[in-house]
Design an enzyme around this catalytic site. Structure first.
Site, PDB file in Angstrom:
ATOM      1  N   PRO A 131      56.651  35.398  51.762  1.00 39.07           N
ATOM      2  CA  PRO A 131      55.430  35.271  52.561  1.00 39.07           C
ATOM      3  C   PRO A 131      55.611  34.173  53.602  1.00 39.07           C
ATOM      4  O   PRO A 131      56.177  33.124  53.317  1.00 39.07           O
ATOM      5  CB  PRO A 131      54.353  34.914  51.535  1.00 39.07           C
ATOM      6  CG  PRO A 131      55.082  34.341  50.370  1.00 39.07           C
ATOM      7  CD  PRO A 131      56.454  34.975  50.377  1.00 39.07           C
ATOM      8  N   ASP A 132      55.163  34.440  54.824  1.00 36.53           N
ATOM      9  CA  ASP A 132      55.313  33.467  55.911  1.00 36.53           C
ATOM     10  C   ASP A 132      53.951  33.268  56.570  1.00 36.53           C
ATOM     11  O   ASP A 132      52.956  33.073  55.886  1.00 36.53           O
ATOM     12  CB  ASP A 132      56.391  33.943  56.883  1.00 36.53           C
ATOM     13  CG  ASP A 132      57.043  32.800  57.657  1.00 36.53           C
ATOM     14  OD1 ASP A 132      56.696  31.633  57.435  1.00 36.53           O
ATOM     15  OD2 ASP A 132      57.899  33.085  58.504  1.00 36.53           O
TER      16      ASP A 132
END
Length: 137
Positions: free
Chosen positions: A40-41
């Protein structure tokens, strides 16, 4: 407020009161399942408080339902490393997706030549207008 802790593959949710108070009440919002590609970014929130998240190394952006963190929309992108998302445009219904090309091999760049580009995709929900900022610099 949401925080994507990329190395642990988790997204945390915090209470973020108005004023000068610090975020509090940290809790797990989403944990990527074992075997899922990517990390996840960057994230944004839509008008229904759902969380849109760029999955770095996963060639996709996902939308997590606000109520339980479950993924209900997946937007595939033609690059391995989407980095950040924002909802914008005249009607706030365009999802802008940035991507990275650093640290990709020549072979990876041949396979995904648009790496490093900005993508725009119409989505079924609207974003939230951001407050204006003024400075005297």
């Amino acid at each position: 407020m949401y925080f994507a802790d990329s190395p642990t593959r988790k997204i945390f949710k915090y209470d973020y009161p108005a004023g000068d108070e610090a975020p509090s009440n940290k809790r797990l919002f989403y944990e990527m399942p074992e075997g899922d590609l990517g990390f996840p970014d960057g994230s944004t929130v839509d008008s229904e408080n759902n969380v849109w998240n760029a999955v770095f190394g996963g060639s996709r952006v996902v939308r997590h339902r606000a109520c339980d963190g479950a993924i209900d929309i997946i937007v595939h992108v033609p690059v391995p490393n989407p980095t950040q998302v924002a909802l914008g445009g005249p009607d706030l219904d365009t999802l802008y997706i940035t991507s990275a090309r650093e640290h990709l091999s020549e072979e990876e760049l041949v396979a995904a030549p648009t790496s490093g580009s900005l993508f725009a995709v119409k989505v079924p929900l609207k974003g939230v207008p951001e407050p204006k900022f003024k400075t005297n610099l």
